[in-house]
Design a protein around this motif. Structure first.
Motif, mmCIF file in Angstrom:
data_model
loop_
_atom_site.group_PDB
_atom_site.id
_atom_site.type_symbol
_atom_site.label_atom_id
_atom_site.label_comp_id
_atom_site.label_asym_id
_atom_site.label_seq_id
_atom_site.Cartn_x
_atom_site.Cartn_y
_atom_site.Cartn_z
ATOM 1 N N ARG A 91 -1.316 5.807 -4.207
ATOM 2 C CA ARG A 91 -2.102 4.741 -3.584
ATOM 3 C C ARG A 91 -1.236 3.674 -2.936
ATOM 4 O O ARG A 91 -1.580 3.151 -1.872
ATOM 5 N N ASP A 92 -0.126 3.325 -3.562
ATOM 6 C CA ASP A 92 0.738 2.322 -2.931
ATOM 7 C C ASP A 92 1.413 2.899 -1.694
ATOM 8 O O ASP A 92 1.625 2.199 -0.704
ATOM 9 N N GLU A 93 1.736 4.192 -1.722
ATOM 10 C CA GLU A 93 2.337 4.819 -0.547
ATOM 11 C C GLU A 93 1.356 4.869 0.621
ATOM 12 O O GLU A 93 1.732 4.660 1.778
ATOM 13 N N LEU A 94 0.085 5.140 0.325
ATOM 14 C CA LEU A 94 -0.944 5.121 1.369
ATOM 15 C C LEU A 94 -1.066 3.724 1.965
ATOM 16 O O LEU A 94 -1.243 3.562 3.174
ATOM 17 N N ALA A 95 -0.968 2.711 1.106
ATOM 18 C CA ALA A 95 -1.048 1.323 1.569
ATOM 19 C C ALA A 95 0.101 1.000 2.508
ATOM 20 O O ALA A 95 -0.082 0.374 3.558
ATOM 21 N N VAL A 96 1.301 1.422 2.147
ATOM 22 C CA VAL A 96 2.491 1.162 2.955
ATOM 23 C C VAL A 96 2.390 1.867 4.306
ATOM 24 O O VAL A 96 2.705 1.289 5.358
ATOM 25 N N GLN A 97 1.947 3.105 4.297
ATOM 26 C CA GLN A 97 1.815 3.861 5.540
ATOM 27 C C GLN A 97 0.817 3.204 6.488
ATOM 28 O O GLN A 97 1.105 3.000 7.672
ATOM 29 N N ALA A 98 -0.369 2.875 5.980
ATOM 30 C CA ALA A 98 -1.402 2.287 6.829
ATOM 31 C C ALA A 98 -0.985 0.917 7.348
ATOM 32 O O ALA A 98 -1.203 0.591 8.522
ATOM 33 N N ALA A 99 -0.382 0.097 6.501
ATOM 34 C CA ALA A 99 0.040 -1.240 6.926
ATOM 35 C C ALA A 99 1.085 -1.158 8.027
ATOM 36 O O ALA A 99 1.082 -1.959 8.965
ATOM 37 N N THR A 100 1.972 -0.169 7.939
ATOM 38 C CA THR A 100 2.987 0.005 8.977
ATOM 39 C C THR A 100 2.351 0.380 10.301
ATOM 40 O O THR A 100 2.693 -0.163 11.356
ATOM 41 N N GLU A 101 1.423 1.313 10.266
ATOM 42 C CA GLU A 101 0.749 1.717 11.495
ATOM 43 C C GLU A 101 -0.009 0.545 12.123
ATOM 44 O O GLU A 101 -0.114 0.446 13.347
ATOM 45 N N LEU A 102 -0.508 -0.362 11.293
ATOM 46 C CA LEU A 102 -1.353 -1.453 11.782
ATOM 47 C C LEU A 102 -0.585 -2.723 12.111
ATOM 48 O O LEU A 102 -1.176 -3.689 12.582
ATOM 49 N N GLY A 103 0.744 -2.743 11.880
ATOM 50 C CA GLY A 103 1.515 -3.866 12.394
ATOM 51 C C GLY A 103 2.252 -4.754 11.424
ATOM 52 O O GLY A 103 2.755 -5.806 11.821
ATOM 53 N N VAL A 104 2.356 -4.378 10.146
ATOM 54 C CA VAL A 104 3.106 -5.218 9.207
ATOM 55 C C VAL A 104 4.579 -5.251 9.615
ATOM 56 O O VAL A 104 5.094 -4.300 10.204
ATOM 57 N N ASP A 105 5.262 -6.359 9.327
ATOM 58 C CA ASP A 105 6.654 -6.535 9.746
ATOM 59 C C ASP A 105 7.655 -6.391 8.607
ATOM 60 O O ASP A 105 8.839 -6.177 8.847
ATOM 61 N N ALA A 106 7.196 -6.543 7.385
ATOM 62 C CA ALA A 106 8.060 -6.355 6.216
ATOM 63 C C ALA A 106 7.173 -6.037 5.022
ATOM 64 O O ALA A 106 6.012 -6.457 4.967
ATOM 65 N N ILE A 107 7.744 -5.300 4.076
ATOM 66 C CA ILE A 107 6.995 -4.880 2.898
ATOM 67 C C ILE A 107 7.824 -5.161 1.658
ATOM 68 O O ILE A 107 9.027 -4.877 1.619
ATOM 69 N N VAL A 108 7.172 -5.727 0.640
ATOM 70 C CA VAL A 108 7.840 -6.039 -0.620
ATOM 71 C C VAL A 108 7.110 -5.325 -1.753
ATOM 72 O O VAL A 108 5.933 -5.620 -2.008
ATOM 73 N N PRO A 109 7.739 -4.390 -2.442
ATOM 74 C CA PRO A 109 7.111 -3.783 -3.614
ATOM 75 C C PRO A 109 7.033 -4.822 -4.735
ATOM 76 O O PRO A 109 8.008 -5.527 -5.007
ATOM 77 N N TRP A 110 5.875 -4.895 -5.381
ATOM 78 C CA TRP A 110 5.672 -5.910 -6.422
ATOM 79 C C TRP A 110 5.376 -5.238 -7.752
ATOM 80 O O TRP A 110 4.409 -4.485 -7.870
ATOM 81 N N GLN A 111 6.212 -5.530 -8.745
ATOM 82 C CA GLN A 111 5.967 -5.049 -10.104
ATOM 83 C C GLN A 111 5.060 -6.055 -10.791
ATOM 84 O O GLN A 111 5.508 -6.947 -11.514
ATOM 85 N N ALA A 112 3.754 -5.932 -10.537
ATOM 86 C CA ALA A 112 2.777 -6.846 -11.129
ATOM 87 C C ALA A 112 2.580 -6.515 -12.601
ATOM 88 O O ALA A 112 2.863 -5.398 -13.058
ATOM 89 N N ILE A 234 -4.055 -6.928 7.307
ATOM 90 C CA ILE A 234 -3.147 -6.919 8.453
ATOM 91 C C ILE A 234 -3.940 -6.844 9.750
ATOM 92 O O ILE A 234 -3.603 -7.485 10.756
ATOM 93 N N SER A 235 -5.022 -6.085 9.754
ATOM 94 C CA SER A 235 -5.869 -5.980 10.944
ATOM 95 C C SER A 235 -6.479 -7.326 11.300
ATOM 96 O O SER A 235 -6.527 -7.718 12.473
ATOM 97 N N VAL A 236 -6.945 -8.046 10.286
ATOM 98 C CA VAL A 236 -7.534 -9.366 10.517
ATOM 99 C C VAL A 236 -6.483 -10.316 11.107
ATOM 100 O O VAL A 236 -6.743 -11.039 12.085
ATOM 101 N N LEU A 237 -5.291 -10.313 10.529
ATOM 102 C CA LEU A 237 -4.227 -11.188 11.022
ATOM 103 C C LEU A 237 -3.825 -10.826 12.448
ATOM 104 O O LEU A 237 -3.601 -11.715 13.281
ATOM 105 N N SER A 238 -3.738 -9.542 12.738
ATOM 106 C CA SER A 238 -3.325 -9.098 14.079
ATOM 107 C C SER A 238 -4.307 -9.585 15.135
ATOM 108 O O SER A 238 -3.907 -10.019 16.224
ATOM 109 N N ALA A 239 -5.589 -9.526 14.815
ATOM 110 C CA ALA A 239 -6.603 -9.997 15.754
ATOM 111 C C ALA A 239 -6.549 -11.520 15.894
ATOM 112 O O ALA A 239 -6.600 -12.055 17.008
ATOM 113 N N ALA A 240 -6.405 -12.216 14.785
ATOM 114 C CA ALA A 240 -6.412 -13.677 14.800
ATOM 115 C C ALA A 240 -5.197 -14.263 15.517
ATOM 116 O O ALA A 240 -5.280 -15.307 16.153
ATOM 117 N N HIS A 241 -4.061 -13.575 15.454
ATOM 118 C CA HIS A 241 -2.834 -14.077 16.075
ATOM 119 C C HIS A 241 -2.581 -13.500 17.456
ATOM 120 O O HIS A 241 -1.503 -13.690 18.019
#
Length: 244
Positions: A91-112, A234-241
């Motif tokens: 699930r985290d890998e799917l999140a990383v893949q989709a966020a990259t396709e949609l425009g994220v600029d950096a990713i930080v893995p979080w050990q919550a 990320i989609s919301v931010l991309s549209a807003a900016h």
């Protein structure tokens, strides 16, 4: 649209030069994408350089591209940073893949604290896997900049980050909507989106982040999976900016 490939050597190339794709990238270009001599393609170094060119030779071990044009794409500003909690399965890998396709600029893995997946003894392996996913997703999306995957963060690291960035924590119980906050003018700092694990962000973590200046926001009235929440934000931010 022309096929796109990533090559570290592309950064120094100029029109008239020949860029050589070797190794896995050459195999992917010739055997998987089946590029042919005289075909137009694009190349990038993942750091803003964007080349157009023509294939002059194509074998499984090496593909040669004669550069016909060069552009340099500025780095996005402000940066959109996804802090993605480690999650079970893929699930985290799917999140990383989709966020990259949609425009994220950096990713930080979080050990919550509620992360089922633990990287304690395998952080380097996990980071390498995420970086490979990001590179391939950025190439697929024809991105000039490949997002950075930073080291594994703990909640204390996010608290320290709050002074240098605008931190938005995705929390279904928040009163503010992301669409309202995203439309506000940026002050130039990174915009950091924090996505929790399957069980949500622990109360003590929410308290610590809010105390450091982070803002809790929600995505509508439904609860999204950890694999989709970041991509939606990320989609919301991309549209807003104005990126979209």
């Amino acid at each position: 649209m022309a096929l796109h490939f990533v090559c570290d050597d592309a950064g120094s190339a100029r029109p008239g030069d020949t860029v050589e794709l070797t190794g896995a990238e050459a195999h992917h270009a010739s055997a998987v994408r089946r590029v042919r001599v005289d075909e137009a393609v694009t190349l990038g170094d993942g750091r803003g350089v964007w080349l157009s060119g023509i294939v002059t030779a194509a074998t499984p071990k090496q593909v040669d591209v004669r550069v016909t044009g060069r552009d340099e794409v500025p780095a996005p500003s402000p940066r959109f940073v996804l802090v993605q909690a480690l999650a079970k399965g893929d699930r985290d890998e799917l999140a990383v893949q989709a966020a990259t396709e949609l425009g994220v600029d950096a990713i930080v893995p979080w050990q919550a604290s509620r992360s089922v997946s633990r990287w304690d003894a395998k952080a380097e392996k996990g980071l390498a896997r995420w970086r490979t996913i990001v590179r391939e997703a950025a190439k697929q999306a024809h991105r000039a900049w490949i997002p950075e995957v930073e080291g594994v963060a703990r909640t204390a690291d996010l608290v320290r980050l709050a002074g240098a960035a605008q931190i938005l924590v995705l929390e279904p119980s928040a009163s503010a909507r992301l669409t309202e906050v995203a439309a506000q003018a940026s002050d130039g700092r990174d915009v950091v989106l924090v996505v929790g694990p399957e069980g949500g962000i622990a109360p003590e973590e929410l308290t610590a982040l809010e105390g450091a200046g982070a803002r809790l926001v929600r995505l509508g009235d439904t609860v999204l999976r950890t694999s989709t929440a970041g991509a939606a934000a990320i989609s919301v931010l991309s549209a807003a900016h104005g990126r979209w």
